[in-house]
Write an enzyme that holds these catalytic residues in place. Sequence first.
Site, PDB file in Angstrom:
ATOM      1  N   TYR A  26      -5.921 -11.512  43.198  1.00 25.89           N
ATOM      2  CA  TYR A  26      -5.491 -10.301  42.464  1.00 25.89           C
ATOM      3  C   TYR A  26      -4.555 -10.704  41.334  1.00 25.89           C
ATOM      4  O   TYR A  26      -4.750 -10.321  40.189  1.00 25.89           O
ATOM      5  CB  TYR A  26      -4.793  -9.305  43.399  1.00 25.89           C
ATOM      6  N   LYS A  70      -4.846 -10.559  36.947  1.00 22.05           N
ATOM      7  CA  LYS A  70      -3.868 -10.018  35.995  1.00 22.05           C
ATOM      8  C   LYS A  70      -3.506 -11.106  34.971  1.00 22.05           C
ATOM      9  O   LYS A  70      -3.469 -10.869  33.770  1.00 22.05           O
ATOM     10  CB  LYS A  70      -2.596  -9.548  36.725  1.00 22.05           C
ATOM     11  N   SER A  77       1.447  -7.297  35.950  1.00 19.62           N
ATOM     12  CA  SER A  77       2.261  -7.271  37.172  1.00 19.62           C
ATOM     13  C   SER A  77       3.198  -8.463  37.223  1.00 19.62           C
ATOM     14  O   SER A  77       2.876  -9.540  36.713  1.00 19.62           O
ATOM     15  CB  SER A  77       1.333  -7.310  38.395  1.00 19.62           C
TER      16      SER A  77
HETATM   17  C1  WQD Z   1       8.060  -5.362  49.534  1.00 19.96           C
HETATM   18  C2  WQD Z   1       8.984  -5.947  50.618  1.00 19.96           C
HETATM   19  C3  WQD Z   1       7.835  -7.272  52.246  1.00 19.96           C
HETATM   20  C4  WQD Z   1       5.509  -3.920  53.882  1.00 19.96           C
HETATM   21  C5  WQD Z   1       3.288  -6.070  46.016  1.00 19.96           C
HETATM   22  C6  WQD Z   1       2.259  -6.866  45.295  1.00 19.96           C
HETATM   23  C7  WQD Z   1       2.558  -6.871  43.825  1.00 19.96           C
HETATM   24  C8  WQD Z   1       2.735  -5.465  43.306  1.00 19.96           C
HETATM   25  C9  WQD Z   1       3.767  -4.713  44.115  1.00 19.96           C
HETATM   26  C10 WQD Z   1       0.697  -4.777  42.226  1.00 19.96           C
HETATM   27  C11 WQD Z   1       8.657  -7.388  50.964  1.00 19.96           C
HETATM   28  C12 WQD Z   1       8.435  -6.020  52.884  1.00 19.96           C
HETATM   29  C13 WQD Z   1       6.375  -4.700  53.121  1.00 19.96           C
HETATM   30  C14 WQD Z   1       5.794  -3.690  55.247  1.00 19.96           C
HETATM   31  C15 WQD Z   1       7.779  -5.024  55.048  1.00 19.96           C
HETATM   32  N1  WQD Z   1       1.505  -4.779  43.330  1.00 19.96           N
HETATM   33  N2  WQD Z   1       7.488  -5.244  53.699  1.00 19.96           N
HETATM   34  N3  WQD Z   1       6.926  -4.259  55.781  1.00 19.96           N
HETATM   35  O1  WQD Z   1       4.826  -7.707  48.166  1.00 19.96           O
HETATM   36  O2  WQD Z   1       6.825  -7.218  46.659  1.00 19.96           O
HETATM   37  O3  WQD Z   1       4.544  -6.660  45.862  1.00 19.96           O
HETATM   38  O4  WQD Z   1       3.337  -4.756  45.487  1.00 19.96           O
HETATM   39  O5  WQD Z   1       0.910  -5.293  41.168  1.00 19.96           O
HETATM   40  O6  WQD Z   1       1.475  -7.485  43.171  1.00 19.96           O
HETATM   41  O7  WQD Z   1       2.354  -8.199  45.770  1.00 19.96           O
HETATM   42  O8  WQD Z   1       5.557  -5.313  47.687  1.00 19.96           O
HETATM   43  O9  WQD Z   1       5.847  -3.363  49.134  1.00 19.96           O
HETATM   44  O10 WQD Z   1       4.237  -5.177  49.865  1.00 19.96           O
HETATM   45  O11 WQD Z   1       6.706  -5.605  49.938  1.00 19.96           O
HETATM   46  O12 WQD Z   1       8.788  -5.542  55.551  1.00 19.96           O
HETATM   47  O13 WQD Z   1       5.050  -2.989  55.994  1.00 19.96           O
HETATM   48  O14 WQD Z   1       8.828  -5.201  51.815  1.00 19.96           O
HETATM   49  O15 WQD Z   1       7.993  -8.399  53.107  1.00 19.96           O
HETATM   50  O16 WQD Z   1       9.875  -8.063  51.266  1.00 19.96           O
HETATM   51  P1  WQD Z   1       5.485  -6.832  47.157  1.00 19.96           P
HETATM   52  P2  WQD Z   1       5.518  -4.802  49.198  1.00 19.96           P
END
Ligand code: WQD
Length: 338
Positions: free
Chosen positions: A149, A153, A126
């Site tokens: 987590y 990885k 990741s």
């Molecule tokens: C994306 C953007 C949030 C939810 C995560 C894991 C990473 C990988 C991918 C496994 C950010 C914003 C999110 C919400 C929002 N997983 N957001 N409201 O955090 O980039 O990555 O998933 O490997 O390890 O950390 O993805 O989809 O959670 O967030 O505003 O309800 O959307 O702040 O800017 P992230 P995400």
Amino acid sequence: MKQTILVTGGTGYIGSHTCVELLENGYDVVIADNLSNSKRQVVDRIQEVAGKAVTFYEVDVADEQALARVFAAHAIDAVIHFAGLKAVGESVEKPLAYYQNNLNATMSLLVVMSRFGVNKIAFSSSATVYIDPAPPIREDAPLGCTNPYGWTKFMSEIIITDWQKTNGDNAAVLLRYFNPIGAHESGKMGEDPQGIPNNLFPYITRVAGGAYPHLNIFGADYDTPDGTGVRDYIHVVDLARGHVLALKYLDAHNGALPVNLGTGLGYSVFDVLRAYERASGKEIPFVIQPRRAGDVASTYADPTLARELLGWTAEKTLDDMCLSGCRWQSLNPNGYED
Ligand code: WQD
């Protein structure tokens, strides 16, 4: 010569889409999954979509004896290792469960692979292994994590790399995913998070489906074009195709190779929200909330190495991702059945 691939975690979101691509590319597929975070129905959908049979074992990859029985029953040519717990927030609450489950799974798998002379592995890593990413992120960017987590990885990459060094025939590709979203174009397979989704895209699909009244946008004061977080969203089918090309790379190369699987494009929360509104024809109400702990402003890949070494480039657009996710959601409002 037809190859048999063991896919651990093959009933999960990315694993299941990868199984379809493997079948469609002429591989035999054996799935080992403990169904702790997925449904048995996924096996049926994989077979339905690909039009081919898979062999499924409900086993915990960390259980060496059970895993050895799978290897004894099939001439495995290579392994794609997805199996593991993957919720960032949960890993902070239950660090020992994450270290025990994810690291024992990786170590048990490598022990059994070595016992049966299986020396090729593609690992589901990741982009979370990059600390303070300055996009576009190359594979030689500084490594480090901010949650258990991510550390599992990171540590699994190290364990696999040290395993590779013990035998010149061993070969590994460490695939660092950015933000996988979307679904198979058939609408029969997709992301089915249990409980309230932590990730942006599945939460948006459920707002559109009426499960939640609005999207909470975690921060609109970042140093980005519209103030919301920017990420490298990649279609899950593009990602799955990257695994097929990684296997072909392993057929011809040894070593342990970290490779980004991302589009190289960054999209904001509002970009995704608006694209999903176009795809679904539905308004997605939102409320601006404070920033989420641990989030960075902007991260997206430099995908050069994947193009040069794997011959892989993401092809699908953000609109493709949203259209496919919308079709999955509308045809399966409750996800997979128990
Ligand atoms: C994306 C953007 C949030 C939810 C995560 C894991 C990473 C990988 C991918 C496994 C950010 C914003 C999110 C919400 C929002 N997983 N957001 N409201 O955090 O980039 O990555 O998933 O490997 O390890 O950390 O993805 O989809 O959670 O967030 O505003 O309800 O959307 O702040 O800017 P992230 P995400």
